[in-house]
Write a protein that holds these residues in place. Structure first.
Motif, PDB file in Angstrom:
ATOM      1  N   LYS A 144      51.163  41.847   9.277  1.00 42.47           N
ATOM      2  CA  LYS A 144      50.452  40.673   9.787  1.00 42.47           C
ATOM      3  C   LYS A 144      50.991  39.388   9.164  1.00 42.47           C
ATOM      4  O   LYS A 144      51.188  38.388   9.858  1.00 42.47           O
ATOM      5  CB  LYS A 144      48.959  40.796   9.510  1.00 42.47           C
ATOM      6  N   LEU A 145      51.234  39.402   7.855  1.00 45.22           N
ATOM      7  CA  LEU A 145      51.780  38.223   7.181  1.00 45.22           C
ATOM      8  C   LEU A 145      53.173  37.885   7.696  1.00 45.22           C
ATOM      9  O   LEU A 145      53.510  36.716   7.886  1.00 45.22           O
ATOM     10  CB  LEU A 145      51.844  38.461   5.672  1.00 45.22           C
ATOM     11  N   HIS A 185      56.684  34.195  10.509  1.00 43.28           N
ATOM     12  CA  HIS A 185      58.014  34.458  11.065  1.00 43.28           C
ATOM     13  C   HIS A 185      58.682  33.181  11.576  1.00 43.28           C
ATOM     14  O   HIS A 185      59.844  32.902  11.246  1.00 43.28           O
ATOM     15  CB  HIS A 185      57.919  35.502  12.180  1.00 43.28           C
ATOM     16  N   LEU A 186      57.977  32.409  12.368  1.00 44.96           N
ATOM     17  CA  LEU A 186      58.565  31.204  12.952  1.00 44.96           C
ATOM     18  C   LEU A 186      58.870  30.150  11.890  1.00 44.96           C
ATOM     19  O   LEU A 186      59.901  29.471  11.948  1.00 44.96           O
ATOM     20  CB  LEU A 186      57.631  30.626  14.014  1.00 44.96           C
ATOM     21  N   ILE A 187      57.985  30.006  10.914  1.00 43.91           N
ATOM     22  CA  ILE A 187      58.200  29.036   9.838  1.00 43.91           C
ATOM     23  C   ILE A 187      59.447  29.405   9.044  1.00 43.91           C
ATOM     24  O   ILE A 187      60.305  28.568   8.770  1.00 43.91           O
ATOM     25  CB  ILE A 187      56.967  28.973   8.916  1.00 43.91           C
ATOM     26  N   ARG A 188      59.546  30.676   8.688  1.00 47.99           N
ATOM     27  CA  ARG A 188      60.690  31.148   7.896  1.00 47.99           C
ATOM     28  C   ARG A 188      61.992  30.960   8.669  1.00 47.99           C
ATOM     29  O   ARG A 188      63.002  30.514   8.126  1.00 47.99           O
ATOM     30  CB  ARG A 188      60.468  32.620   7.542  1.00 47.99           C
ATOM     31  N   ARG A 189      61.969  31.285   9.959  1.00 47.16           N
ATOM     32  CA  ARG A 189      63.175  31.165  10.775  1.00 47.16           C
ATOM     33  C   ARG A 189      63.612  29.704  10.913  1.00 47.16           C
ATOM     34  O   ARG A 189      64.798  29.398  10.813  1.00 47.16           O
ATOM     35  CB  ARG A 189      62.931  31.788  12.151  1.00 47.16           C
ATOM     36  N   SER A 190      62.651  28.806  11.114  1.00 46.94           N
ATOM     37  CA  SER A 190      63.015  27.394  11.263  1.00 46.94           C
ATOM     38  C   SER A 190      63.567  26.825   9.951  1.00 46.94           C
ATOM     39  O   SER A 190      64.515  26.027   9.973  1.00 46.94           O
ATOM     40  CB  SER A 190      61.813  26.577  11.733  1.00 46.94           C
ATOM     41  N   LEU A 191      62.996  27.216   8.814  1.00 51.41           N
ATOM     42  CA  LEU A 191      63.521  26.741   7.528  1.00 51.41           C
ATOM     43  C   LEU A 191      64.937  27.251   7.286  1.00 51.41           C
ATOM     44  O   LEU A 191      65.797  26.520   6.779  1.00 51.41           O
ATOM     45  CB  LEU A 191      62.601  27.169   6.393  1.00 51.41           C
ATOM     46  N   LYS A 192      65.207  28.488   7.665  1.00 44.18           N
ATOM     47  CA  LYS A 192      66.556  29.029   7.477  1.00 44.18           C
ATOM     48  C   LYS A 192      67.562  28.335   8.387  1.00 44.18           C
ATOM     49  O   LYS A 192      68.714  28.121   8.010  1.00 44.18           O
ATOM     50  CB  LYS A 192      66.555  30.532   7.710  1.00 44.18           C
ATOM     51  N   LYS A 193      67.126  27.973   9.610  1.00 45.29           N
ATOM     52  CA  LYS A 193      68.016  27.225  10.498  1.00 45.29           C
ATOM     53  C   LYS A 193      68.339  25.853   9.921  1.00 45.29           C
ATOM     54  O   LYS A 193      69.459  25.376  10.016  1.00 45.29           O
ATOM     55  CB  LYS A 193      67.377  27.061  11.881  1.00 45.29           C
ATOM     56  N   LYS A 251      60.508  25.195  -0.196  1.00 41.65           N
ATOM     57  CA  LYS A 251      59.523  25.488   0.858  1.00 41.65           C
ATOM     58  C   LYS A 251      59.536  26.971   1.209  1.00 41.65           C
ATOM     59  O   LYS A 251      58.495  27.586   1.398  1.00 41.65           O
ATOM     60  CB  LYS A 251      59.801  24.651   2.100  1.00 41.65           C
ATOM     61  N   LEU A 252      60.751  27.520   1.296  1.00 42.12           N
ATOM     62  CA  LEU A 252      60.865  28.963   1.571  1.00 42.12           C
ATOM     63  C   LEU A 252      60.234  29.781   0.455  1.00 42.12           C
ATOM     64  O   LEU A 252      59.554  30.778   0.697  1.00 42.12           O
ATOM     65  CB  LEU A 252      62.332  29.362   1.714  1.00 42.12           C
ATOM     66  N   GLN A 253      60.455  29.365  -0.781  1.00 40.39           N
ATOM     67  CA  GLN A 253      59.914  30.091  -1.924  1.00 40.39           C
ATOM     68  C   GLN A 253      58.396  29.972  -2.002  1.00 40.39           C
ATOM     69  O   GLN A 253      57.734  30.831  -2.582  1.00 40.39           O
ATOM     70  CB  GLN A 253      60.533  29.576  -3.225  1.00 40.39           C
ATOM     71  N   SER A 254      57.837  28.904  -1.423  1.00 37.49           N
ATOM     72  CA  SER A 254      56.383  28.722  -1.483  1.00 37.49           C
ATOM     73  C   SER A 254      55.639  29.625  -0.496  1.00 37.49           C
ATOM     74  O   SER A 254      54.424  29.796  -0.620  1.00 37.49           O
ATOM     75  CB  SER A 254      56.017  27.263  -1.224  1.00 37.49           C
ATOM     76  N   LEU A 255      56.361  30.198   0.465  1.00 39.63           N
ATOM     77  CA  LEU A 255      55.723  31.135   1.398  1.00 39.63           C
ATOM     78  C   LEU A 255      55.324  32.404   0.644  1.00 39.63           C
ATOM     79  O   LEU A 255      55.923  32.743  -0.374  1.00 39.63           O
ATOM     80  CB  LEU A 255      56.685  31.484   2.539  1.00 39.63           C
ATOM     81  N   PRO A 256      54.314  33.115   1.136  1.00 46.14           N
ATOM     82  CA  PRO A 256      53.901  34.348   0.450  1.00 46.14           C
ATOM     83  C   PRO A 256      55.040  35.362   0.377  1.00 46.14           C
ATOM     84  O   PRO A 256      55.828  35.498   1.313  1.00 46.14           O
ATOM     85  CB  PRO A 256      52.768  34.890   1.317  1.00 46.14           C
ATOM     86  N   ARG A 257      55.117  36.057  -0.723  1.00 41.53           N
ATOM     87  CA  ARG A 257      56.193  37.025  -0.938  1.00 41.53           C
ATOM     88  C   ARG A 257      56.134  38.164   0.078  1.00 41.53           C
ATOM     89  O   ARG A 257      57.152  38.634   0.560  1.00 41.53           O
ATOM     90  CB  ARG A 257      56.084  37.576  -2.350  1.00 41.53           C
ATOM     91  N   ASN A 258      54.933  38.599   0.416  1.00 36.61           N
ATOM     92  CA  ASN A 258      54.798  39.714   1.353  1.00 36.61           C
ATOM     93  C   ASN A 258      55.062  39.313   2.799  1.00 36.61           C
ATOM     94  O   ASN A 258      55.007  40.149   3.689  1.00 36.61           O
ATOM     95  CB  ASN A 258      53.409  40.338   1.248  1.00 36.61           C
ATOM     96  N   SER A 259      55.346  38.040   3.054  1.00 36.68           N
ATOM     97  CA  SER A 259      55.656  37.628   4.418  1.00 36.68           C
ATOM     98  C   SER A 259      57.140  37.794   4.736  1.00 36.68           C
ATOM     99  O   SER A 259      57.552  37.559   5.864  1.00 36.68           O
ATOM    100  CB  SER A 259      55.236  36.174   4.640  1.00 36.68           C
TER     101      SER A 259
END
Length: 102
Positions: free
Chosen positions: A15-16, A21-29, A48-56
């Protein structure tokens, strides 16, 4: 049969992962688009990427058997572990699969 707590933990991770998913993908782009000389911007996006939950992170997901929840020996095509797959093939529950011997 796997512990129910481990199965629930895996569902929570799924679920996480879907939520972020979309946030992580946009930051990587964004990181890929930045020219190599601007390291300051890269660091900010990386934070910003590191601030996302680890289990996501999708790497933390683990495939489990659909019926038993077993974490090892799974076949991607069927979503089942090896011994469950073997039993289902021998009882002719999977069309197109032939019997095999160990």
């Amino acid at each position: 049969m796997a512990k129910k707590s481990l199965i629930q933990r895996e569902r929570k991770r799924q679920k996480l992962e879907q939520k972020y998913h979309l946030i992580r993908r946009s930051l990587k782009k964004e990181i890929r688009k930045i020219p190599p000389l601007s390291k300051k911007k890269k660091r900010e996006i990386h934070r910003k990427l590191q601030s996302l939950p680890r289990n996501s992170a999708p790497i933390r997901l683990h495939r489990r058997c659909f019926l038993t929840g077993r974490p090892r020996g799974n076949y991607r095509d069927f979503g089942l572990s090896g011994h469950v797959l073997r039993e289902m093939v021998h009882t002719c529950l999977l069309p197109g699969a032939t019997r095999f011997r160990w």
